[in-house]
Motif scaffolding. Structure first.
Motif, PDB file in Angstrom:
ATOM      1  N   GLY A 139      45.527  78.857  47.912  1.00 44.32           N
ATOM      2  CA  GLY A 139      45.883  79.009  46.513  1.00 44.32           C
ATOM      3  C   GLY A 139      45.207  78.065  45.551  1.00 44.32           C
ATOM      4  O   GLY A 139      45.603  77.987  44.386  1.00 44.32           O
ATOM      5  N   ARG A 140      44.179  77.325  45.969  1.00 44.15           N
ATOM      6  CA  ARG A 140      43.501  76.417  45.042  1.00 44.15           C
ATOM      7  C   ARG A 140      42.701  77.229  44.027  1.00 44.15           C
ATOM      8  O   ARG A 140      42.007  78.177  44.381  1.00 44.15           O
ATOM      9  CB  ARG A 140      42.602  75.458  45.806  1.00 44.15           C
ATOM     10  CG  ARG A 140      43.376  74.431  46.639  1.00 44.15           C
ATOM     11  CD  ARG A 140      42.451  73.432  47.293  1.00 44.15           C
ATOM     12  NE  ARG A 140      41.530  74.105  48.197  1.00 44.15           N
ATOM     13  CZ  ARG A 140      40.368  73.599  48.592  1.00 44.15           C
ATOM     14  NH1 ARG A 140      39.974  72.435  48.138  1.00 44.15           N
ATOM     15  NH2 ARG A 140      39.594  74.255  49.419  1.00 44.15           N
ATOM     16  N   THR A 160      45.035  83.170  33.787  1.00 41.41           N
ATOM     17  CA  THR A 160      45.497  84.373  34.477  1.00 41.41           C
ATOM     18  C   THR A 160      45.651  84.123  35.976  1.00 41.41           C
ATOM     19  O   THR A 160      46.638  84.553  36.596  1.00 41.41           O
ATOM     20  CB  THR A 160      44.513  85.534  34.240  1.00 41.41           C
ATOM     21  OG1 THR A 160      44.436  85.796  32.840  1.00 41.41           O
ATOM     22  CG2 THR A 160      44.960  86.798  34.964  1.00 41.41           C
ATOM     23  N   LEU A 161      44.699  83.419  36.556  1.00 43.24           N
ATOM     24  CA  LEU A 161      44.783  83.101  37.988  1.00 43.24           C
ATOM     25  C   LEU A 161      46.040  82.294  38.294  1.00 43.24           C
ATOM     26  O   LEU A 161      46.694  82.503  39.323  1.00 43.24           O
ATOM     27  CB  LEU A 161      43.545  82.313  38.427  1.00 43.24           C
ATOM     28  CG  LEU A 161      42.210  83.066  38.426  1.00 43.24           C
ATOM     29  CD1 LEU A 161      41.077  82.119  38.815  1.00 43.24           C
ATOM     30  CD2 LEU A 161      42.256  84.248  39.381  1.00 43.24           C
ATOM     31  N   ARG A 162      46.383  81.387  37.399  1.00 44.54           N
ATOM     32  CA  ARG A 162      47.556  80.531  37.616  1.00 44.54           C
ATOM     33  C   ARG A 162      48.839  81.370  37.621  1.00 44.54           C
ATOM     34  O   ARG A 162      49.744  81.144  38.425  1.00 44.54           O
ATOM     35  CB  ARG A 162      47.600  79.450  36.545  1.00 44.54           C
ATOM     36  CG  ARG A 162      48.528  78.305  36.848  1.00 44.54           C
ATOM     37  CD  ARG A 162      48.350  77.176  35.862  1.00 44.54           C
ATOM     38  NE  ARG A 162      47.078  76.484  36.071  1.00 44.54           N
ATOM     39  CZ  ARG A 162      46.039  76.551  35.249  1.00 44.54           C
ATOM     40  NH1 ARG A 162      46.111  77.277  34.151  1.00 44.54           N
ATOM     41  NH2 ARG A 162      44.928  75.902  35.521  1.00 44.54           N
ATOM     42  N   GLN A 169      55.279  78.261  35.195  1.00 46.97           N
ATOM     43  CA  GLN A 169      56.458  77.591  35.722  1.00 46.97           C
ATOM     44  C   GLN A 169      57.657  78.544  35.729  1.00 46.97           C
ATOM     45  O   GLN A 169      58.442  78.589  36.686  1.00 46.97           O
ATOM     46  CB  GLN A 169      56.774  76.344  34.889  1.00 46.97           C
ATOM     47  CG  GLN A 169      57.889  75.478  35.445  1.00 46.97           C
ATOM     48  CD  GLN A 169      57.501  74.832  36.754  1.00 46.97           C
ATOM     49  OE1 GLN A 169      56.446  74.225  36.864  1.00 46.97           O
ATOM     50  NE2 GLN A 169      58.352  74.964  37.761  1.00 46.97           N
ATOM     51  N   PHE A 170      57.795  79.303  34.656  1.00 45.86           N
ATOM     52  CA  PHE A 170      58.891  80.276  34.568  1.00 45.86           C
ATOM     53  C   PHE A 170      58.806  81.298  35.701  1.00 45.86           C
ATOM     54  O   PHE A 170      59.802  81.617  36.362  1.00 45.86           O
ATOM     55  CB  PHE A 170      58.848  80.982  33.211  1.00 45.86           C
ATOM     56  CG  PHE A 170      59.735  82.193  33.128  1.00 45.86           C
ATOM     57  CD1 PHE A 170      61.105  82.056  32.935  1.00 45.86           C
ATOM     58  CD2 PHE A 170      59.205  83.481  33.248  1.00 45.86           C
ATOM     59  CE1 PHE A 170      61.929  83.185  32.868  1.00 45.86           C
ATOM     60  CE2 PHE A 170      60.024  84.600  33.187  1.00 45.86           C
ATOM     61  CZ  PHE A 170      61.391  84.460  32.997  1.00 45.86           C
ATOM     62  N   THR A 186      55.623  89.511  40.638  1.00 44.71           N
ATOM     63  CA  THR A 186      54.521  90.116  39.883  1.00 44.71           C
ATOM     64  C   THR A 186      54.472  89.516  38.482  1.00 44.71           C
ATOM     65  O   THR A 186      55.534  89.270  37.879  1.00 44.71           O
ATOM     66  CB  THR A 186      54.676  91.652  39.782  1.00 44.71           C
ATOM     67  OG1 THR A 186      53.688  92.158  38.874  1.00 44.71           O
ATOM     68  CG2 THR A 186      56.051  92.035  39.285  1.00 44.71           C
ATOM     69  N   PRO A 187      53.262  89.287  37.931  1.00 40.33           N
ATOM     70  CA  PRO A 187      53.157  88.720  36.586  1.00 40.33           C
ATOM     71  C   PRO A 187      53.118  89.773  35.475  1.00 40.33           C
ATOM     72  O   PRO A 187      52.882  89.441  34.314  1.00 40.33           O
ATOM     73  CB  PRO A 187      51.827  87.950  36.649  1.00 40.33           C
ATOM     74  CG  PRO A 187      50.999  88.755  37.592  1.00 40.33           C
ATOM     75  CD  PRO A 187      51.949  89.332  38.611  1.00 40.33           C
ATOM     76  N   VAL A 188      53.311  91.037  35.837  1.00 36.60           N
ATOM     77  CA  VAL A 188      53.372  92.098  34.828  1.00 36.60           C
ATOM     78  C   VAL A 188      54.605  91.838  33.952  1.00 36.60           C
ATOM     79  O   VAL A 188      55.665  91.489  34.480  1.00 36.60           O
ATOM     80  CB  VAL A 188      53.472  93.482  35.514  1.00 36.60           C
ATOM     81  CG1 VAL A 188      53.623  94.594  34.476  1.00 36.60           C
ATOM     82  CG2 VAL A 188      52.251  93.731  36.406  1.00 36.60           C
ATOM     83  N   PRO A 189      54.565  91.952  32.621  1.00 36.52           N
ATOM     84  CA  PRO A 189      53.543  92.591  31.778  1.00 36.52           C
ATOM     85  C   PRO A 189      52.460  91.650  31.255  1.00 36.52           C
ATOM     86  O   PRO A 189      51.586  92.097  30.512  1.00 36.52           O
ATOM     87  CB  PRO A 189      54.393  93.117  30.607  1.00 36.52           C
ATOM     88  CG  PRO A 189      55.444  92.075  30.442  1.00 36.52           C
ATOM     89  CD  PRO A 189      55.768  91.621  31.843  1.00 36.52           C
TER      90      PRO A 189
END
Length: 728
Positions: A698-699, A715-717, A666-667, A675-678
């Motif tokens: 995106g399912r 991780t996929l989420r 959500q954040f 990007t979801p790094v780190p």
């Protein structure tokens, strides 16, 4: 509206609006008249129930059937909302007590029949009551152009004159544009908002078959849904009795319902169905409008309905909880003639209109066009996708005949050779080279068309005759329904036009679609726990004297079996669980979940996201959720802004790691990060990103399968949240 959102969560346990619900509620709050058309299962009732809880005064709901009123009032009371009904089945003392509750201002919703609403005595009661709104349910009954016109509904035109300052809101599941405007005119609505939702029901799978061995065909459908609720519709009472007896002899838990039974018998069987003492009701169309049962998993029409409006409403009684359901229609050419004979006593204009609707229905049965497209086009709407992937045509369960023109010419030639004096059955027998005596008696075994289709069975040829009739190349004439070639049929004979003919395929694709349709709603659900909770729900319902689906819907049980809460705090996170439900049933349900999971060594208290049971491809407005408003979430966001590790954040906010993953997703979405790094390394994100490019909807379940399970859902989420921001 903020108060409505709070009530929606507190009483009903919902955190989202379905399409047009917010707009309809806004009309109620602002006292603007409206006509709301939402499909069965689209959440019409909430459109007036939720605003009624915050508006000052009493909201009056007009409903046509006592059983429907009772279901809705029982559900409201179980949600903790002061509601009641006034109807002729109640003792005088009970009616008097309810009137006193109205006078004292202690009720928020009162359900009444249209006849009662316009009586002088009831109007006198309302004259001394502050009215919040008037909601007219099943409003298509107002219109003579509707499929279920009721003269008593016409009296409701008085309401605007009697209560000029009160908003009047009309609700229905099925109404063409003509019917919608007639509703507004007959109720004298003032500049009403016309809120028309999609007639599409993506969770329903439509299949149409020509009726052959109807008992076996229906048994095949029931076998797909063991111990689940369903409805089988017949045209005639005699068919109901016969079919019900044969199904019962085969061991199915069934009960009949038709207008020839006594009111006591009908009520007994209806209650048995609602309370899950029987699985299947075999009924005429007299059954259904008054049933608010959400967990009907299949509807079978043992014969063709008399209009697409009727079919839309009757089939729509399946899957009201937005979970997957099957709709199967069995038809024959004889259904058309039977309906015509039953309609003959109608006035000429009404009869012509009814026959036109009957023709549309027959064309639907025999056509090779997507079933969903046909329904939507009838109601003036366009499908979102070319291939719906939820009907026998689009699932490729029917084969297109390669030599359709030649086959059609053979059939039409035979109709001409027998002098257009015989029906479908006789023509089929000639074409397959039948040795029956009557064929030889007429000399039809000497015709050039005799046996031209002998390499097919009679049922296949009958199917093609029906398809040609449905496409307008053959018409039925006279009392004996003899076949005649139309002008379009003569064009086929001359090779100027080619029809489309189908034949049953070897059920290819059927199982794959069934698995795919239910994959998302079952994602993460422990099926054994779900069945365990179903049994407990049945026991709790019996204790409280309520139908099982009012205690909890199937969607709520699946979410419980997905999240597996063992305390009341987590139980409140289940979709469909409000404060009152938690107080009434929370201890029993969480104890059962804890015991089952301990016995079977299953992880509990999973902060799984609620699987949306909204129709796909339709945007859903979010209501502010507990997570986004909680102190824990706000603290988590501050820590994520510092790029702290997930495990550390989980420890600092005192939440499970799985819950913290949800907060992080959500954040990332809210913060607009690309990007979801780190939290996810760049190589993994690039791998997921490439897969998302191929699967842009995106399912998660298809994405997880596509990646062969090598990357976790958590991780996929996180990756999907960032990928979504790149499109903004």
């Amino acid at each position: 509206m903020q108060r409505v959102c709070e009530k929606l969560k507190t009483h009903w346990g919902y955190e989202t609006f379905r399409p047009l619900q917010r707009e309809a509620m806004q009309c109620a709050l602002s006292r603007q008249d409206c006509v709301v058309v939402l499909p069965t299962g689209g959440g019409k009732s909430l459109c007036y129930q939720a605003p009624a809880t915050v508006l000052p005064g009493l909201s009056v709901v007009v409903s046509p059937l006592i059983s429907l009123m009772k279901d809705q009032v029982d559900a409201l009371v179980d949600y903790g909302i002061p509601a009641a009904r006034l109807d002729s089945s109640q003792p005088r003392e009970e009616q008097s007590a309810i009137q006193q509750e109205v006078a004292a201002g202690r009720l928020k919703l009162l359900y009444v029949s249209p006849e009662r609403l316009v009586t002088p005595g009831f109007r006198q009661l309302l004259d001394h009551t502050e009215l919040a709104m008037i909601a007219v349910d099943e409003a298509h009954c107002v219109s003579m152009w509707g499929h279920d016109f009721r003269p008593e509904y016409r009296q409701l035109g008085l309401l605007r004159k009697l209560y000029p300052e009160v908003g009047i809101h009309a609700f229905t599941a099925t109404a063409t544009e003509q019917v919608r405007h007639d509703i507004a005119e007959q109720l004298h609505l003032r500049k009403p908002a016309m809120l028309v939702g999609s007639f599409d029901r993506p969770n329903l799978v439509y299949r149409v078959h020509r009726r052959t061995n109807w008992v076996q065909q229906i048994c095949n459908e029931l076998e797909k849904h063991p111990s689940e609720s369903g409805i089988v519709y017949c045209i005639r009472r005699a068919d109901v009795e016969s079919l019900c007896e044969q199904l019962s002899q085969r061991g199915y838990r069934v009960a009949p319902y038709h207008a020839g039974m006594t009111p006591e018998q009908r009520k007994r069987n209806q209650d048995a169905f609602i309370n899950e003492q029987v699985d299947t009701i075999v009924a005429t169309v007299a059954f259904g409008m008054g049933i608010d049962k959400s967990n009907v998993r299949y509807v079978v029409h043992a014969a063709m309905p008399k209009s697409l409006e009727h079919y839309q409403q009757e089939s729509g009684r399946a899957g009201r909880d937005s979970l997957e359901a099957d709709c199967t229609l069995l038809y024959s050419g004889g259904d058309f003639g039977l309906w015509k004979s039953m309609l003959r006593d109608m006035p000429e204009e009404a009869y012509d209109a009814a026959v036109a609707k009957l023709n549309e229905m027959y064309n639907f049965c025999t056509s090779a066009v997507c079933r969903r497209h046909s329904i939507l086009n009838h109601f003036g709407q366009q499908p979102a996708e070319e291939n719906c992937q939820a009907c026998d045509v689009c699932l490729d369960e029917l084969d297109v005949l390669d030599d359709a023109l030649v086959t059609a010419q053979k059939i039409l030639s035979n109709v001409v050779r027998v002098d257009q004096r015989f029906g479908a059955e006789h023509n089929a027998l000639v074409l397959v080279g039948s040795k029956e005596k009557r064929i030889a008696q007429y000399g039809h075994d000497k015709l050039s068309t005799y046996g031209l289709l002998s390499h097919f069975n009679k049922n296949a040829v009958r199917d093609w005759i029906e398809q040609l009739a449905g496409q307008g190349y053959i018409e039925r004439v006279g009392e004996y329904q003899t076949l005649a070639v139309t002008n379009a049929g003569w064009r086929v004979l001359r090779g100027e036009e080619t029809p489309r003919l189908l034949r049953p395929a070897e059920t290819k694709g059927k199982k794959a679609r069934t698995d795919r349709a239910s994959a998302e709603s079952w994602e993460g659900v422990d099926r054994g726990l779900f069945e365990h909770l179903r049994e407990l729900r049945r026991e709790l319902a019996a204790e409280h004297g309520l139908p099982a689906y009012i205690v909890f819907g199937d969607a709520a049980l699946r979410d419980m079996a997905r999240r597996r809460p063992t305390n009341l705090t987590n139980f409140l996170e289940v979709s469909g669980v409000g404060q009152k439900k938690c107080e009434q049933y929370g201890e029993a349900m969480t104890a059962a979940i804890a015991e089952y999971c301990a016995t079977n060594d299953i992880v509990t208290d999973i902060a799984a996201p609620a699987v949306a049971v909204q129709p796909p491809n339709i945007p859903v407005a979010r209501v502010a959720t507990r997570a986004t408003q909680s102190a824990a979430f706000e603290k988590a966001c501050r820590l994520f802004a510092e790029e702290r590790p997930i495990e550390e954040v989980a420890r600092l906010i005192e939440r499970a790691v799985s819950t913290t993953h949800q907060y992080l997703a959500q954040f990332l979405a809210d913060d607009g990060r690309s990007t979801p790094v780190p939290w996810v390394d760049a190589k993994t994100f690039a791998h997921v990103e490439a897969a998302l490019e191929e699967m842009p909807d995106g399912r998660l379940k298809p994405l997880f399968d596509h990646l062969e399970g090598e990357i976790s859902y958590d991780t996929l989420r996180l990756c999907a949240a960032c990928f979504g921001n790149r499109d903004m």
